[in-house]
Design a protein around this motif. Structure first.
Motif, PDB file in Angstrom:
ATOM      1  N   ALA A 115       0.847  -1.188   0.000  1.00  0.00           N
ATOM      2  CA  ALA A 115       0.000   0.000   0.000  1.00  0.00           C
ATOM      3  C   ALA A 115       0.880   1.235   0.000  1.00  0.00           C
ATOM      4  CB  ALA A 115      -0.915   0.007   1.222  1.00  0.00           C
ATOM      5  N   VAL A 116       0.459   2.237  -0.754  1.00  0.00           N
ATOM      6  CA  VAL A 116       1.222   3.473  -0.905  1.00  0.00           C
ATOM      7  C   VAL A 116       0.338   4.651  -0.527  1.00  0.00           C
ATOM      8  CG1 VAL A 116       2.531   4.937  -2.498  1.00  0.00           C
ATOM      9  CG2 VAL A 116       2.558   2.445  -2.778  1.00  0.00           C
ATOM     10  N   ASP A 117       0.885   5.541   0.281  1.00  0.00           N
ATOM     11  CA  ASP A 117       0.252   6.825   0.556  1.00  0.00           C
ATOM     12  C   ASP A 117       1.095   7.879  -0.143  1.00  0.00           C
ATOM     13  OD1 ASP A 117      -0.764   9.199   1.456  1.00  0.00           O
ATOM     14  OD2 ASP A 117      -0.738   8.664   3.584  1.00  0.00           O
ATOM     15  N   PRO A 118       0.609   8.451  -1.258  1.00  0.00           N
ATOM     16  CA  PRO A 118       1.434   9.390  -2.009  1.00  0.00           C
ATOM     17  C   PRO A 118       1.694  10.690  -1.283  1.00  0.00           C
ATOM     18  CG  PRO A 118      -0.781   9.285  -2.916  1.00  0.00           C
ATOM     19  CD  PRO A 118      -0.699   8.215  -1.879  1.00  0.00           C
ATOM     20  N   GLY A 119       0.963  10.963  -0.216  1.00  0.00           N
ATOM     21  CA  GLY A 119       1.145  12.192   0.527  1.00  0.00           C
ATOM     22  C   GLY A 119       0.420  13.354  -0.122  1.00  0.00           C
ATOM     23  N   ALA A 120      -0.004  14.293   0.684  1.00  0.00           N
ATOM     24  CA  ALA A 120      -0.647  15.498   0.153  1.00  0.00           C
ATOM     25  C   ALA A 120       0.404  16.384  -0.493  1.00  0.00           C
ATOM     26  CB  ALA A 120      -1.354  16.228   1.291  1.00  0.00           C
ATOM     27  N   ALA A 121      -0.036  17.418  -1.176  1.00  0.00           N
ATOM     28  CA  ALA A 121       0.892  18.328  -1.852  1.00  0.00           C
ATOM     29  C   ALA A 121       1.920  18.867  -0.859  1.00  0.00           C
ATOM     30  CB  ALA A 121       0.112  19.475  -2.479  1.00  0.00           C
ATOM     31  N   GLY A 122       3.189  18.686  -1.201  1.00  0.00           N
ATOM     32  CA  GLY A 122       4.261  19.163  -0.355  1.00  0.00           C
ATOM     33  C   GLY A 122       4.598  18.267   0.809  1.00  0.00           C
ATOM     34  N   ALA A 123       3.875  17.140   0.977  1.00  0.00           N
ATOM     35  CA  ALA A 123       4.125  16.230   2.097  1.00  0.00           C
ATOM     36  C   ALA A 123       4.783  14.954   1.594  1.00  0.00           C
ATOM     37  CB  ALA A 123       2.822  15.895   2.810  1.00  0.00           C
ATOM     38  N   ALA A 124       5.619  14.374   2.444  1.00  0.00           N
ATOM     39  CA  ALA A 124       6.303  13.144   2.077  1.00  0.00           C
ATOM     40  C   ALA A 124       5.323  11.981   2.031  1.00  0.00           C
ATOM     41  CB  ALA A 124       7.409  12.841   3.075  1.00  0.00           C
ATOM     42  N   GLY A 125       5.516  11.075   1.093  1.00  0.00           N
ATOM     43  CA  GLY A 125       4.703   9.884   1.011  1.00  0.00           C
ATOM     44  C   GLY A 125       5.347   8.730   1.750  1.00  0.00           C
ATOM     45  N   ALA A 126       4.672   7.585   1.732  1.00  0.00           N
ATOM     46  CA  ALA A 126       5.162   6.400   2.426  1.00  0.00           C
ATOM     47  C   ALA A 126       4.565   5.165   1.776  1.00  0.00           C
ATOM     48  CB  ALA A 126       4.796   6.448   3.907  1.00  0.00           C
ATOM     49  N   ALA A 127       5.160   4.011   2.065  1.00  0.00           N
ATOM     50  CA  ALA A 127       4.640   2.742   1.568  1.00  0.00           C
ATOM     51  C   ALA A 127       4.858   1.666   2.617  1.00  0.00           C
ATOM     52  CB  ALA A 127       5.328   2.340   0.262  1.00  0.00           C
ATOM     53  N   ALA A 128       4.004   0.658   2.575  1.00  0.00           N
ATOM     54  CA  ALA A 128       4.125  -0.510   3.444  1.00  0.00           C
ATOM     55  C   ALA A 128       4.017  -1.748   2.578  1.00  0.00           C
ATOM     56  CB  ALA A 128       3.037  -0.511   4.512  1.00  0.00           C
ATOM     57  N   CYS A 129       5.040  -2.598   2.630  1.00  0.00           N
ATOM     58  CA  CYS A 129       5.158  -3.766   1.759  1.00  0.00           C
ATOM     59  C   CYS A 129       5.197  -5.018   2.622  1.00  0.00           C
ATOM     60  CB  CYS A 129       6.427  -3.635   0.923  1.00  0.00           C
ATOM     61  SG  CYS A 129       6.845  -5.091  -0.057  1.00  0.00           S
ATOM     62  N   LEU A 130       4.289  -5.959   2.356  1.00  0.00           N
ATOM     63  CA  LEU A 130       4.132  -7.157   3.176  1.00  0.00           C
ATOM     64  C   LEU A 130       4.766  -8.373   2.518  1.00  0.00           C
ATOM     65  CD1 LEU A 130       2.587  -8.457   5.668  1.00  0.00           C
ATOM     66  CD2 LEU A 130       0.773  -8.974   4.015  1.00  0.00           C
ATOM     67  N   LEU A 131       5.522  -9.142   3.311  1.00  0.00           N
ATOM     68  CA  LEU A 131       6.030 -10.445   2.906  1.00  0.00           C
ATOM     69  C   LEU A 131       5.604 -11.461   3.954  1.00  0.00           C
ATOM     70  CD1 LEU A 131       8.389  -8.153   2.216  1.00  0.00           C
ATOM     71  CD2 LEU A 131       9.606 -10.173   1.374  1.00  0.00           C
ATOM     72  N   ASN A 132       5.165 -12.628   3.530  1.00  0.00           N
ATOM     73  CA  ASN A 132       4.877 -13.692   4.476  1.00  0.00           C
ATOM     74  C   ASN A 132       6.159 -14.137   5.159  1.00  0.00           C
ATOM     75  OD1 ASN A 132       2.239 -13.562   3.635  1.00  0.00           O
ATOM     76  ND2 ASN A 132       2.304 -15.457   2.451  1.00  0.00           N
ATOM     77  N   GLY A 133       6.036 -14.581   6.397  1.00  0.00           N
ATOM     78  CA  GLY A 133       7.181 -15.077   7.141  1.00  0.00           C
ATOM     79  C   GLY A 133       7.001 -16.527   7.541  1.00  0.00           C
ATOM     80  N   PHE A 134       7.883 -17.003   8.391  1.00  0.00           N
ATOM     81  CA  PHE A 134       7.833 -18.371   8.912  1.00  0.00           C
ATOM     82  C   PHE A 134       7.796 -18.318  10.431  1.00  0.00           C
ATOM     83  CE2 PHE A 134      10.042 -18.670   4.818  1.00  0.00           C
ATOM     84  CZ  PHE A 134       9.273 -19.627   4.184  1.00  0.00           C
ATOM     85  N   GLY A 135       7.234 -19.345  11.025  1.00  0.00           N
ATOM     86  CA  GLY A 135       7.162 -19.399  12.475  1.00  0.00           C
ATOM     87  C   GLY A 135       5.871 -20.043  12.929  1.00  0.00           C
ATOM     88  N   THR A 136       5.338 -19.573  14.048  1.00  0.00           N
ATOM     89  CA  THR A 136       4.133 -20.137  14.653  1.00  0.00           C
ATOM     90  C   THR A 136       2.905 -19.455  14.077  1.00  0.00           C
ATOM     91  OG1 THR A 136       5.348 -20.529  16.710  1.00  0.00           O
ATOM     92  CG2 THR A 136       2.936 -20.571  16.823  1.00  0.00           C
ATOM     93  N   MET A 137       1.987 -20.237  13.510  1.00  0.00           N
ATOM     94  CA  MET A 137       0.785 -19.682  12.907  1.00  0.00           C
ATOM     95  C   MET A 137      -0.192 -19.227  13.990  1.00  0.00           C
ATOM     96  SD  MET A 137       1.653 -20.083   9.790  1.00  0.00           S
ATOM     97  CE  MET A 137       0.314 -20.135   8.602  1.00  0.00           C
ATOM     98  N   ALA A 138      -1.031 -18.260  13.638  1.00  0.00           N
ATOM     99  CA  ALA A 138      -2.046 -17.770  14.567  1.00  0.00           C
ATOM    100  C   ALA A 138      -3.126 -18.832  14.770  1.00  0.00           C
ATOM    101  CB  ALA A 138      -2.678 -16.492  14.018  1.00  0.00           C
ATOM    102  N   PRO A 139      -3.798 -18.837  15.932  1.00  0.00           N
ATOM    103  CA  PRO A 139      -4.906 -19.784  16.147  1.00  0.00           C
ATOM    104  C   PRO A 139      -5.986 -19.582  15.089  1.00  0.00           C
ATOM    105  CG  PRO A 139      -4.289 -18.678  18.197  1.00  0.00           C
ATOM    106  CD  PRO A 139      -3.563 -17.978  17.095  1.00  0.00           C
ATOM    107  N   ALA A 140      -6.463 -20.661  14.503  1.00  0.00           N
ATOM    108  CA  ALA A 140      -7.435 -20.569  13.409  1.00  0.00           C
ATOM    109  C   ALA A 140      -8.685 -19.795  13.814  1.00  0.00           C
ATOM    110  CB  ALA A 140      -7.811 -21.970  12.931  1.00  0.00           C
TER     111      ALA A 140
END
Length: 266
Positions: free
Chosen positions: A57-82
């Protein structure tokens, strides 16, 4: 085996570059980036039609404001309770809204790594089902894998095959990106080819076959009748003038099938 490359050069005109390759089963339906979430009106990203979330997901930011992004990758380990499990695809949207995941009950999510990037730098939030960890990525070229930043998360895959494929991809493309001129994409009318320069042929596969162990754009059949491979590529540049976001569909379904070209998102 999603992969993110993050180039951080604090003194460059465009300090942070993010390349994200999404790998998924070919039968999982999705829609290209857009404003898909009324509850998150600033967010732009691809929509996972199976669970309603996103991998980036990308937030381009308002005019004159810095934007940001969040990038998800699956990991390994203990799965959440179903009985309590929530989709990880909502995490990039939450992280953009809140600036992190401090208010999230991580125990309801399967393991993941979340890259948070903006013009000031990037960090990775990792969860393997036990203790959360946070890493500030250093200057230079970083690679984040399903085994975490540089493949060094506390919880990693037990599969030697998966580990070897991730290592081959990281080694080949780290060397290729580091040997090419670092691009400086900025918001504006430039085409994807003009903006990303010497990196674009590398990002587009670097001439490797889809089944090459090091392939960035890949297609695998692991014997269960399903096809696994690269479905999309996202290129993001974060600078003082905002975010540049280019998106490409990858040929996951059939060997050699053409994608639909590069699309400028923002």
């Amino acid at each position: 085996m999603c992969t993110a490359f993050v180039s951080i050069e604090p003194t460059a005109s465009v300090p942070v570059l993010l390349l994200s390759v999404r790998d998924e089963y070919a039968g999982r339906r999705w829609s290209p980036p857009d404003h898909h979430w009324p509850a998150h009106p600033a967010a732009v990203g691809g929509l996972d039609l199976a669970a309603g979330g996103t991998w980036l997901a990308v937030d381009p930011g308002a005019a004159g404001a810095a934007g940001a992004a969040a990038c998800l990758l699956n990991g390994f380990g203990t799965m959440a309770p179903a009985r309590a499990r929530l989709s990880r695809g909502e995490l990039p949207l939450i992280a953009l809204r809140d600036g992190g995941l401090d208010r999230v009950d991580l125990e309801r999510y399967d393991p993941f790594h979340l890259v948070l990037a903006g013009p000031a730098g990037a960090r990775v939030l990792s969860w393997g089902g036990r203790t959360p960890a946070e890493y500030d990525l250093p200057s230079g070229l970083n690679v984040v894998l399903n085994d975490g930043p540089e493949g060094l998360a506390a919880d990693r895959t037990a599969s030697e095959l998966v580990r070897s494929l991730m290592a081959a991809r990281a080694a080949h493309f780290r060397a290729r990106f580091e040997s090419a001129a670092r691009p400086a994409p900025v918001p504006g009318p430039a085409t994807t080819e003009q903006a990303w320069g010497a990196w674009l042929p590398i990002v587009s596969g670097d001439g490797l076959a889809l089944d090459d162990p090091a392939a960035l754009i890949q297609r695998r059949e692991f014997g269960d009748g399903r096809i696994w491979g690269s479905s999309s590529i996202s290129l993001l540049a974060f600078g003082p003038d905002g975010v540049r976001y280019d998106f490409g569909r990858a040929p996951v379904a059939e060997p050699g099938a053409p994608g639909d070209g590069w699309r400028r998102i923002g």
